[in-house]
Design a protein around this motif. Sequence first.
Motif, PDB file in Angstrom:
ATOM      1  N   ALA A   1       0.848  -1.337  -0.427  1.00 12.89           N
ATOM      2  CA  ALA A   1       0.441  -0.259   0.123  1.00 12.89           C
ATOM      3  C   ALA A   1       0.605   1.522  -0.393  1.00 12.89           C
ATOM      4  O   ALA A   1       0.226   2.658  -0.577  1.00 12.89           O
ATOM      5  CB  ALA A   1      -0.591   0.124   1.225  1.00 12.89           C
ATOM      6  N   TRP A   2       1.930   1.103   0.460  1.00 19.02           N
ATOM      7  CA  TRP A   2       2.917   2.272   1.060  1.00 19.02           C
ATOM      8  C   TRP A   2       3.272   2.706  -0.439  1.00 19.02           C
ATOM      9  O   TRP A   2       4.238   3.767  -0.718  1.00 19.02           O
ATOM     10  CB  TRP A   2       4.166   1.971   1.470  1.00 19.02           C
ATOM     11  CG  TRP A   2       5.079   1.017   1.384  1.00 19.02           C
ATOM     12  CD1 TRP A   2       5.013  -0.197   1.194  1.00 19.02           C
ATOM     13  CD2 TRP A   2       6.065   0.501  -0.044  1.00 19.02           C
ATOM     14  NE1 TRP A   2       5.658  -1.525   1.072  1.00 19.02           N
ATOM     15  CE2 TRP A   2       6.354  -0.444  -0.186  1.00 19.02           C
ATOM     16  CE3 TRP A   2       6.602   2.108  -0.400  1.00 19.02           C
ATOM     17  CZ2 TRP A   2       6.864  -1.123  -1.024  1.00 19.02           C
ATOM     18  CZ3 TRP A   2       7.576   1.596  -0.839  1.00 19.02           C
ATOM     19  CH2 TRP A   2       7.999  -0.065  -1.375  1.00 19.02           C
TER      20      TRP A   2
ATOM     21  N   LEU B   1      16.690  -1.817   6.818  1.00 15.67           N
ATOM     22  CA  LEU B   1      15.691  -2.065   6.028  1.00 15.67           C
ATOM     23  C   LEU B   1      14.619  -2.248   6.542  1.00 15.67           C
ATOM     24  O   LEU B   1      13.867  -1.134   6.167  1.00 15.67           O
ATOM     25  CB  LEU B   1      15.821  -2.758   4.937  1.00 15.67           C
ATOM     26  CG  LEU B   1      14.982  -3.071   3.535  1.00 15.67           C
ATOM     27  CD1 LEU B   1      15.592  -1.914   2.760  1.00 15.67           C
ATOM     28  CD2 LEU B   1      14.667  -4.126   2.757  1.00 15.67           C
ATOM     29  N   GLN B   2      14.087  -3.241   6.983  1.00 15.08           N
ATOM     30  CA  GLN B   2      13.580  -3.348   7.699  1.00 15.08           C
ATOM     31  C   GLN B   2      12.773  -2.334   8.924  1.00 15.08           C
ATOM     32  O   GLN B   2      11.933  -1.633   9.043  1.00 15.08           O
ATOM     33  CB  GLN B   2      13.133  -4.521   7.943  1.00 15.08           C
ATOM     34  CG  GLN B   2      13.081  -5.297   7.096  1.00 15.08           C
ATOM     35  CD  GLN B   2      11.304  -5.401   6.261  1.00 15.08           C
ATOM     36  OE1 GLN B   2      10.463  -5.232   6.943  1.00 15.08           O
ATOM     37  NE2 GLN B   2      12.365  -5.654   5.089  1.00 15.08           N
ATOM     38  N   THR B   3      13.841  -1.828   9.410  1.00 13.95           N
ATOM     39  CA  THR B   3      13.225  -0.377  10.313  1.00 13.95           C
ATOM     40  C   THR B   3      12.589   0.664   9.523  1.00 13.95           C
ATOM     41  O   THR B   3      12.186   1.463  10.154  1.00 13.95           O
ATOM     42  CB  THR B   3      14.972  -0.356  11.015  1.00 13.95           C
ATOM     43  OG1 THR B   3      15.276  -1.515  11.817  1.00 13.95           O
ATOM     44  CG2 THR B   3      14.635   0.862  12.200  1.00 13.95           C
TER      45      THR B   3
ATOM     46  N   LEU C   1       4.166   2.872   9.601  1.00 14.15           N
ATOM     47  CA  LEU C   1       3.967   3.680  10.933  1.00 14.15           C
ATOM     48  C   LEU C   1       3.170   5.144  10.732  1.00 14.15           C
ATOM     49  O   LEU C   1       2.562   5.438  11.221  1.00 14.15           O
ATOM     50  CB  LEU C   1       4.750   3.604  11.930  1.00 14.15           C
ATOM     51  CG  LEU C   1       5.043   1.749  12.658  1.00 14.15           C
ATOM     52  CD1 LEU C   1       5.982   1.839  14.068  1.00 14.15           C
ATOM     53  CD2 LEU C   1       3.351   2.170  12.946  1.00 14.15           C
ATOM     54  N   THR C   2       4.183   5.450   9.828  1.00 16.03           N
ATOM     55  CA  THR C   2       3.836   7.164   9.502  1.00 16.03           C
ATOM     56  C   THR C   2       2.604   7.095   8.323  1.00 16.03           C
ATOM     57  O   THR C   2       2.028   8.429   7.968  1.00 16.03           O
ATOM     58  CB  THR C   2       4.998   7.562   9.062  1.00 16.03           C
ATOM     59  OG1 THR C   2       5.115   7.394   8.218  1.00 16.03           O
ATOM     60  CG2 THR C   2       6.028   7.926   9.816  1.00 16.03           C
TER      61      THR C   2
ATOM     62  N   LEU D   1       5.150  -8.277   9.299  1.00 16.85           N
ATOM     63  CA  LEU D   1       5.721  -9.346   8.451  1.00 16.85           C
ATOM     64  C   LEU D   1       7.333  -8.372   8.853  1.00 16.85           C
ATOM     65  O   LEU D   1       8.014  -8.566   8.742  1.00 16.85           O
ATOM     66  CB  LEU D   1       5.500  -9.432   7.562  1.00 16.85           C
ATOM     67  CG  LEU D   1       6.216  -9.414   6.190  1.00 16.85           C
ATOM     68  CD1 LEU D   1       6.733 -10.683   6.674  1.00 16.85           C
ATOM     69  CD2 LEU D   1       5.574  -9.366   4.796  1.00 16.85           C
ATOM     70  N   ASN D   2       7.086  -7.302   8.546  1.00 16.60           N
ATOM     71  CA  ASN D   2       9.012  -6.274   8.737  1.00 16.60           C
ATOM     72  C   ASN D   2       9.157  -6.439  10.139  1.00 16.60           C
ATOM     73  O   ASN D   2      10.472  -6.430  10.477  1.00 16.60           O
ATOM     74  CB  ASN D   2       8.103  -4.684   9.076  1.00 16.60           C
ATOM     75  CG  ASN D   2       7.513  -4.345   7.794  1.00 16.60           C
ATOM     76  OD1 ASN D   2       6.333  -4.088   8.130  1.00 16.60           O
ATOM     77  ND2 ASN D   2       8.209  -4.182   6.466  1.00 16.60           N
TER      78      ASN D   2
END
Length: 122
Positions: free
Chosen positions: A36-37, A83-85, A92-93, A101-102
């Motif tokens: 979705a991002w 990358l996942q961070t 979250l933004t 999953l992240n």
Amino acid sequence: MNIAYWIVAGLLALFYLYAGTLKVIRTRDRLRPMMAWVDRVPLPAVRALGAVEILGATGLVLPPLTGVAPASAPAAALGFVLLQTGAMAVHLTGEDRRIALNIALAATAAVTAWLATGPLTH
């Protein structure tokens, strides 16, 4: 290399090879249902992330397999943690706050880095 490393790193590499390839070759419309991002990130950045994921997947497998630059494997795994961070921050933004999953991918990458540097792998 021990069996645990190859199982965890192999699965992680397969995931990122698949996800990275999708980001590199699919259109934004075809990515949207899964990610979705993508509307909030420029398409060249999505393509670059895909390329980084493909290179990282290669970095998990080829160095330990060939014995050339084996320190690249834990570096690739730590790169996936970073990358996942960043991915969690993007989720979250935005409106899509699903980060399970992240978190799982970051944890798996951290375990992979640990296994790649452990005494059983040399």
